[in-house]
Design an enzyme around this catalytic site. Structure first.
Site, PDB file in Angstrom:
ATOM      1  N   LYS A 280       2.324 -51.502  32.862  1.00 17.94           N
ATOM      2  CA  LYS A 280       1.829 -50.267  33.734  1.00 17.94           C
ATOM      3  C   LYS A 280       1.796 -48.990  32.818  1.00 17.94           C
ATOM      4  CE  LYS A 280       1.748 -48.609  38.325  1.00 17.94           C
ATOM      5  NZ  LYS A 280       2.440 -48.784  39.758  1.00 17.94           N
ATOM      6  N   GLU A 367       5.071 -54.212  56.256  1.00 15.03           N
ATOM      7  CA  GLU A 367       5.018 -53.505  57.361  1.00 15.03           C
ATOM      8  C   GLU A 367       5.278 -54.301  58.729  1.00 15.03           C
ATOM      9  OE1 GLU A 367       2.342 -51.750  54.434  1.00 15.03           O
ATOM     10  OE2 GLU A 367       2.524 -53.903  55.393  1.00 15.03           O
ATOM     11  N   ARG A 395      -0.732 -51.783  60.258  1.00 16.35           N
ATOM     12  CA  ARG A 395      -0.393 -53.200  59.753  1.00 16.35           C
ATOM     13  C   ARG A 395       0.583 -53.929  60.704  1.00 16.35           C
ATOM     14  NH1 ARG A 395      -1.659 -53.771  53.402  1.00 16.35           N
ATOM     15  NH2 ARG A 395      -1.621 -55.894  54.009  1.00 16.35           N
TER      16      ARG A 395
END
Length: 630
Positions: A280, A367, A395
């Site tokens: 990344k 979640e 969610r």
């Protein structure tokens, strides 16, 4: 090849390795320079440059289907599909979206602002392909962070059972927004450090057949031996046991490795996972060395130093106001436990983690699990605080209903990014939570007008022993920055009058209060007297004040930075019907019945008509008419 001239991925099909390497460098330079002006998701996209180029060279988009999960890693994909010239407008009002957008390009076939959805969608596309007897590849590109989500695991289970042809690219950079957590992350770490499984498997078969005399007999059982060997080579064999062929790990910055693995995948029947290792932020030192997620999504910055270019905002971030208050209260209340679904950084909980490492739990992108963990904590007398973005709370909705509200458990929902969030756009606007929470029995909802009231609301929620409470707070900074301490409990369901008035009453809360007050003071100069009420409890409403308004028969204007359907204004209308009170004139201002795209919050408020000028205009249309009727 000039980036600006790329209109279709077919233009890169015949580039040599050297040309691809040069193009990779040009793309990274472009991203670093352009995002320094606009901001955006820099780290994820610097990490997928070679992977994206390899995919577009080896597959035929849009005939072959790419699903980017999460979609913030699709900038390079956008550049290769003719949108490089639009990057100056990235995430700006009416400009280029920061996520895949179906109406933006035929190459964006799935919109992923939320994570962990690509595998389920890919399964649907694969089923449709086979029913229609079509011949194309379905290629979800899912990050290792997104793979921890419950939907992704459900989809893996189904795909492996059905054995549909699908090439899953697992983009593993050991990060989601911040470093990943959990057993899945640990399993992938073991895979990263292991040998390349498919090379060992193929090499073993070759060697067995070379053994003199007994080679033939052993070769007959080579496949069985290979399958046995995989338990020694790859820890757990999680993916293969689910029915996938696992290939990797593969260097995601080596074109030779990428092309070899893609070629292998195309020849493989059934679902295959290519485990690609990427870095990344690759190519930009500040982003490449980021260990906490600072360079995941950034605002404008100075290229040379990586220093953020601040936009002159004052005050403490709302997330910090709430987390600091929670941390302060946790010093004397050992019941307080913080839970977050992979948002420790975003919700400013790093200091809480340092102060109470045993009382903060980052559960990953999960979640539903986060909500029910909170419910379980509440059954044992703890005070769980689930710090979660409004858009992500959606969610966990079943768990909010079934596990929290139905059992009337003392769970505190710290709803971050409530209201319009700006550049992340329609997938992230926090404008539905009032509607989907207000109808739930036992739920209480509040939103502060300023930081001091926010601190007191945290205290109020912790002291509450009568079921769940939701504390909404916006993105951005509070206008004030009070000292911690001297907390006061706010009577639940109580409102406050901020300005008196005799011609009309504005009922509003949170971010709309400054605009309402400014409009009211301006109207005062024109002879219109407007009362402004801080309706800080959206549920329950202030019963006494509402009855008083019914007796005064003043017209009412409700204002909310939230969807009108089922929102606060709807609650006011319902109150008069339920209480059998005579209806005053009621007008509502809020977000219309459509999804709101990306742009600055000010631009979006202008678009939906939530400005001081529009408030004044609305009042001027109401008051003269109501005066005549009186």
């Amino acid at each position: 090849m000039d980036l600006q001239n790329i209109e279709h991925p077919s233009q890169i099909k015949h580039l040599s390795r050297d040309e691809l390497i040069k193009l990779s460098g040009d793309i990274r330079s472009f991203l670093i320079n352009n995002l320094s002006e606009t901001g955006g998701h820099l780290g994820p996209n610097l990490g997928v440059v070679e992977l994206t180029l390899a995919l577009h060279q080896e597959f035929d988009s849009p005939n072959d289907k790419f699903l980017w999960d999460v979609g913030h890693q699709a900038y390079v994909h956008k550049m290769l599909t003719g949108r490089t010239g639009q990057f100056a407008t990235l995430r700006q009002y009416q400009g280029l979206c920061g996520f895949p957008k179906r109406n933006e390009s035929e190459h964006d076939i799935w919109e992923t602002g939320h994570s962990s959805t690509s595998l389920s969608a890919a399964m649907g596309m694969a089923i449709a392909r086979d029913i229609k007897q079509e011949d194309h590849h379905v290629v979800p590109i899912i990050g290792d962070g997104a793979l921890t989500g419950g939907m992704a695991l459900e989809a893996l289970n189904h795909i492996g059972h059905e054995k549909k042809n699908m090439i899953v690219i697992l983009n593993d950079n050991e990060m989601s927004i911040a470093p990943n957590v959990g057993a899945m992350h640990n399993m992938l770490a073991r895979l990263r450090s292991g040998q390349r499984y498919n090379w060992v498997k193929d090499e073993l078969e070759f060697l067995l057949k070379k053994i003199p005399t007994v080679g033939g007999r052993i070769a007959n059982t080579a496949e069985r031996i290979k399958d046995s060997m995989k338990y020694l080579v790859v820890p757990g064999m999680f993916f293969e046991e689910l029915g996938f062929t696992y290939y990797g790990p593969v260097d995601g910055h080596s074109y030779d490795d990428l092309f070899k693995s893609i070629d292998y995948a195309k020849k493989t029947e059934g679902p295959i996972i290519i485990h690609v290792l990427t870095t990344k932020g690759k190519g930009y030192h500040p982003a490449e060395n980021d260990t906490v997620g600072t360079w995941h999504g950034v605002g404008p910055y100075k290229i040379e130093s990586g220093e953020s270019v601040k936009k002159g905002s004052s005050g403490k971030a709302w997330s910090k106001v709430i987390s600091d208050s929670l941390m302060d209260l946790a010093k004397t209340d050992e019941r307080i436990v913080a839970i977050t679904p992979a948002m420790t950084v975003g919700s400013k909980l790093e200091d809480f983690r340092k102060a109470f490492p045993d009382r903060l739990f980052d559960v990953g992108i999960a979640e539903q699990h986060a909500t029910t963990v909170s419910a379980g904590l509440a059954t044992q007398g703890m005070k769980p605080v689930l710090s979660i973005y409004s858009t992500f709370l959606q969610r966990g909705y079943d768990q909010v209903i079934h596990d929290v509200c139905r059992q009337n458990l003392n769970v505190i929902f710290g709803i971050d990014r409530a209201g319009l969030v700006g550049a992340d756009g329609e997938t992230h606007q926090g404008v539905f939570d009032i509607s989907f929470l207000r109808d739930l029995p036992n739920m209480k909802i509040m939103m502060p007008k300023d930081a001091k009231e926010g601190q007191n609301m945290v205290h109020t929620a912790v002291q509450n022993d009568d079921g769940p409470m939701a504390l909404r707070y916006p993105r951005g900074n509070a206008s004030d920055e009070p000292e911690l301490g001297d907390y006061e409990s706010i009577p639940i369901g109580s409102w406050e009058v901020l300005k008196d008035g005799e011609d009309l009453v504005i009922l509003t809360f949170g971010t709309m209060i400054p605009r309402a007050l400014e409009a009211a003071h301006s109207l005062e100069k024109e002879g219109i007297s407007v009362r402004v009420v801080n309706a800080r409890f959206i549920k329950p409403l202030d019963h006494n004040l509402m009855h008083q308004l019914a007796q005064e028969k003043l017209p009412i204007l409700t204002i909310e930075e939230h969807a009108l359907q089922g929102g606060f204004g709807s609650a006011v209308l319902e109150f008069f019907e339920v209480e059998k009170l005579p209806f005053p004139y009621i007008s509502r201002m809020g977000i219309p019945d459509r999804f709101i795209e990306h742009g600055s919050v000010d631009d979006l408020l202008e678009e939906v008509g939530l400005t001081v000028e529009k408030i004044e205009q609305e009042v001027k249309e109401i008051v003269p008419t109501q005066r005549k009727r009186a």
